[in-house]
Write a protein that holds these residues in place. Sequence first.
Motif, PDB file in Angstrom:
ATOM      1  N   THR A 119       0.947  -1.487  -0.041  1.00 59.14           N
ATOM      2  CA  THR A 119       0.009  -0.045  -0.136  1.00 59.14           C
ATOM      3  C   THR A 119       0.775   1.349   0.269  1.00 59.14           C
ATOM      4  N   LEU A 120       2.088   1.130   0.765  1.00 62.38           N
ATOM      5  CA  LEU A 120       2.990   2.322   0.551  1.00 62.38           C
ATOM      6  C   LEU A 120       3.505   2.801  -0.593  1.00 62.38           C
ATOM      7  N   ALA A 121       3.894   1.363  -1.138  1.00 59.12           N
ATOM      8  CA  ALA A 121       4.638   1.438  -2.674  1.00 59.12           C
ATOM      9  C   ALA A 121       3.745   1.598  -3.647  1.00 59.12           C
ATOM     10  N   ARG A 122       2.402   1.712  -3.414  1.00 63.30           N
ATOM     11  CA  ARG A 122       1.383   1.716  -4.854  1.00 63.30           C
ATOM     12  C   ARG A 122       1.601   3.102  -5.239  1.00 63.30           C
ATOM     13  N   PRO A 123       1.569   4.275  -4.648  1.00 61.36           N
ATOM     14  CA  PRO A 123       1.744   5.614  -5.468  1.00 61.36           C
ATOM     15  C   PRO A 123       3.083   5.521  -6.163  1.00 61.36           C
ATOM     16  N   LEU A 124       4.133   4.787  -5.938  1.00 60.55           N
ATOM     17  CA  LEU A 124       5.599   5.020  -6.503  1.00 60.55           C
ATOM     18  C   LEU A 124       5.333   3.885  -7.775  1.00 60.55           C
ATOM     19  N   ALA A 125       4.449   3.056  -7.911  1.00 60.18           N
ATOM     20  CA  ALA A 125       4.284   2.397  -9.307  1.00 60.18           C
ATOM     21  C   ALA A 125       4.085   3.351 -10.349  1.00 60.18           C
ATOM     22  N   ALA A 126       3.397   4.415 -10.220  1.00 60.70           N
ATOM     23  CA  ALA A 126       3.106   5.272 -11.556  1.00 60.70           C
ATOM     24  C   ALA A 126       4.311   5.813 -11.857  1.00 60.70           C
ATOM     25  N   ARG A 127       5.545   5.595 -11.280  1.00 60.15           N
ATOM     26  CA  ARG A 127       6.824   6.310 -11.847  1.00 60.15           C
ATOM     27  C   ARG A 127       7.927   5.215 -12.257  1.00 60.15           C
ATOM     28  N   GLY A 128       7.204   3.913 -11.938  1.00 60.67           N
ATOM     29  CA  GLY A 128       8.231   2.877 -12.567  1.00 60.67           C
ATOM     30  C   GLY A 128       7.982   1.481 -12.008  1.00 60.67           C
ATOM     31  N   ALA A 129       8.668   0.496 -12.358  1.00 67.19           N
ATOM     32  CA  ALA A 129       8.389  -0.741 -11.986  1.00 67.19           C
ATOM     33  C   ALA A 129       8.673  -0.984 -10.421  1.00 67.19           C
ATOM     34  N   VAL A 130       7.996  -1.874  -9.885  1.00 61.96           N
ATOM     35  CA  VAL A 130       8.345  -2.271  -8.483  1.00 61.96           C
ATOM     36  C   VAL A 130       8.634  -3.773  -8.485  1.00 61.96           C
ATOM     37  N   VAL A 131       9.873  -3.849  -7.858  1.00 61.29           N
ATOM     38  CA  VAL A 131      10.450  -5.277  -7.832  1.00 61.29           C
ATOM     39  C   VAL A 131      10.145  -5.847  -6.613  1.00 61.29           C
ATOM     40  N   TRP A 132       9.646  -7.009  -6.435  1.00 63.98           N
ATOM     41  CA  TRP A 132       9.219  -7.894  -5.161  1.00 63.98           C
ATOM     42  C   TRP A 132      10.190  -9.042  -5.194  1.00 63.98           C
ATOM     43  N   VAL A 133      11.147  -8.948  -4.200  1.00 64.96           N
ATOM     44  CA  VAL A 133      12.029 -10.188  -3.948  1.00 64.96           C
ATOM     45  C   VAL A 133      11.835 -11.059  -2.709  1.00 64.96           C
ATOM     46  N   MET A 134      11.641 -12.379  -3.032  1.00 66.19           N
ATOM     47  CA  MET A 134      10.838 -13.296  -1.952  1.00 66.19           C
ATOM     48  C   MET A 134      11.739 -14.453  -1.870  1.00 66.19           C
ATOM     49  N   ARG A 135      11.588 -15.337  -0.873  1.00 64.66           N
ATOM     50  CA  ARG A 135      12.282 -16.800  -0.848  1.00 64.66           C
ATOM     51  C   ARG A 135      11.332 -17.802  -1.122  1.00 64.66           C
ATOM     52  N   PHE A 160      -3.069  -1.965  -6.134  1.00 67.40           N
ATOM     53  CA  PHE A 160      -1.636  -1.905  -6.537  1.00 67.40           C
ATOM     54  C   PHE A 160      -1.705  -2.632  -8.235  1.00 67.40           C
ATOM     55  N   PRO A 161      -0.927  -1.768  -8.877  1.00 69.25           N
ATOM     56  CA  PRO A 161      -1.036  -2.236 -10.510  1.00 69.25           C
ATOM     57  C   PRO A 161      -0.340  -3.264 -10.732  1.00 69.25           C
ATOM     58  N   ALA A 162      -0.842  -4.561 -10.606  1.00 72.13           N
ATOM     59  CA  ALA A 162       0.145  -5.727 -10.732  1.00 72.13           C
ATOM     60  C   ALA A 162       1.119  -5.757 -12.126  1.00 72.13           C
ATOM     61  N   ASP A 163       0.323  -4.998 -13.143  1.00 71.54           N
ATOM     62  CA  ASP A 163       1.305  -4.828 -14.300  1.00 71.54           C
ATOM     63  C   ASP A 163       2.637  -4.324 -14.149  1.00 71.54           C
ATOM     64  N   ARG A 164       2.883  -3.635 -13.283  1.00 71.47           N
ATOM     65  CA  ARG A 164       4.002  -2.878 -12.807  1.00 71.47           C
ATOM     66  C   ARG A 164       4.929  -3.700 -12.066  1.00 71.47           C
ATOM     67  N   LEU A 165       4.535  -4.974 -11.493  1.00 69.51           N
ATOM     68  CA  LEU A 165       5.262  -5.661 -10.540  1.00 69.51           C
ATOM     69  C   LEU A 165       6.091  -6.760 -11.218  1.00 69.51           C
ATOM     70  N   ILE A 166       7.275  -6.628 -10.591  1.00 65.76           N
ATOM     71  CA  ILE A 166       8.360  -7.965 -11.197  1.00 65.76           C
ATOM     72  C   ILE A 166       8.575  -8.637  -9.920  1.00 65.76           C
ATOM     73  N   GLN A 167       8.609  -9.895  -9.996  1.00 73.28           N
ATOM     74  CA  GLN A 167       8.756 -10.908  -8.866  1.00 73.28           C
ATOM     75  C   GLN A 167       9.855 -11.681  -9.173  1.00 73.28           C
ATOM     76  N   VAL A 168      10.804 -11.750  -8.146  1.00 73.06           N
ATOM     77  CA  VAL A 168      12.052 -12.214  -8.335  1.00 73.06           C
ATOM     78  C   VAL A 168      12.496 -13.292  -7.073  1.00 73.06           C
ATOM     79  N   LEU A 169      12.707 -14.378  -7.407  1.00 68.55           N
ATOM     80  CA  LEU A 169      12.713 -15.364  -6.435  1.00 68.55           C
ATOM     81  C   LEU A 169      14.134 -15.763  -6.138  1.00 68.55           C
ATOM     82  N   ALA A 170      14.418 -15.581  -4.892  1.00 70.16           N
ATOM     83  CA  ALA A 170      15.975 -15.831  -4.445  1.00 70.16           C
ATOM     84  C   ALA A 170      16.104 -17.060  -3.397  1.00 70.16           C
ATOM     85  N   ARG A 171      17.299 -17.405  -3.217  1.00 72.68           N
ATOM     86  CA  ARG A 171      17.663 -18.633  -2.614  1.00 72.68           C
ATOM     87  C   ARG A 171      17.779 -18.412  -1.026  1.00 72.68           C
TER      88      ARG A 171
END
Length: 269
Positions: free
Chosen positions: A71-87, A101-112
Motif C-alpha cells: 500500500t505504501l509502494a502503490r503511489p510509486l508504481a506510477a513512476r516505474g516498476a516495483v520489484v518484489w524479491v522473496m524466498r 496495486f497495479p500488478a502489471d508494474r510488478l516484477i517478482q524475483v525468487l531468491a535462494r
Amino acid sequence: MSRAASFEAMRANVAAMEAGGAFAGGVSPFGDPRLDGMFPAGGLPLGCWHEVAGEGLEIEMAAVAGAFAATLARPLAARGAVVWVMRRSDLYAPGLAGLGFPADRLIQVLARDEAQVLAAMEGALGAAEVAAAIGEVGTVGLTAGRRLQLACEKRGATGFVVRRRPYGASSGKTDAGGGSAAATRWTVVPSPSEPGTTVLGHEALGLGAPRWRADLTRCRGGRTGSWIVEMNDGAYPLRVVARLGDRQLEAAQSAGPDAESSGLWRRAG
C-alpha cells in the motif's frame, strides 16, 4: 542568542544530520497532517528504505506487513516498476490488485536465501525504470542496511524491507535490533474493517477497506506515533481512522481479523 534558542538550533542541526539525505528523493505524502507532520519533509521520505514488520508468528507469512508495504509502494508504481524479491513463490498478484496495486508494474524475483534477497534488492534499486523494491528478509544488519541506502541514493528509488522468515522462526518475536539504517520502521497488525465502506470506487460487500494498527517506531529526523489507518483508494495510500496517542487499543480493536483479511492473500507455498 539565548540558551534556549541555542539548544533549539542544536536540535535542528542534529535532526538535519540524522536525516542524512533520507528525503533527498522527495516525499510521498499521506494527505493528513497527523501522519505527514511526523516526517521532516511532510511525507514518507523517498530515496531511502523502510522496514515493515508484523507481530508474533505473523513473521512467518508476513501477509499483514506485505499488504501494508504494498500500500505504501502503490503511489510509486506510477513512476516505474516495483520489484518484489522473496524466498517463497507465494505472492498472490490478484491480492495486490485488491489493494489497488497495479500488478502489471510488478516484477517478482525468487531468491535462494536472505543474502541473495538483499543483493537482488540492491541491484533493483540501482536499475533504471525501477521506482521501488520490496524484499522479504528476517533481519537487516547495519552493513547491509547501509548498502541498501547507497543503492537507493543511486537513482532515488525507494526500498521496503518486509520482515519475514518464510520457513519458520525459533520464536514468535521479531529481532527488533535489525534495520538500524532504515529511515522508518513500522509495526503493523490487522484491525477490524468498517462494513459498508467504498473500496476502489465500489461499494464493499461484507468487509470494508483493509485496516491496520500502524506503529511508527522509528522515524529518522522526525517523530514516532501510532494510528488506526485504512487503505485509501484516492491519490494517497492511507487515511487515518483514529490516533492512538498511548498506543493502547480497545478490546474490540485488538481482536482483528486474520492475516488473509489484510488484503494480501497468498497461495499455499
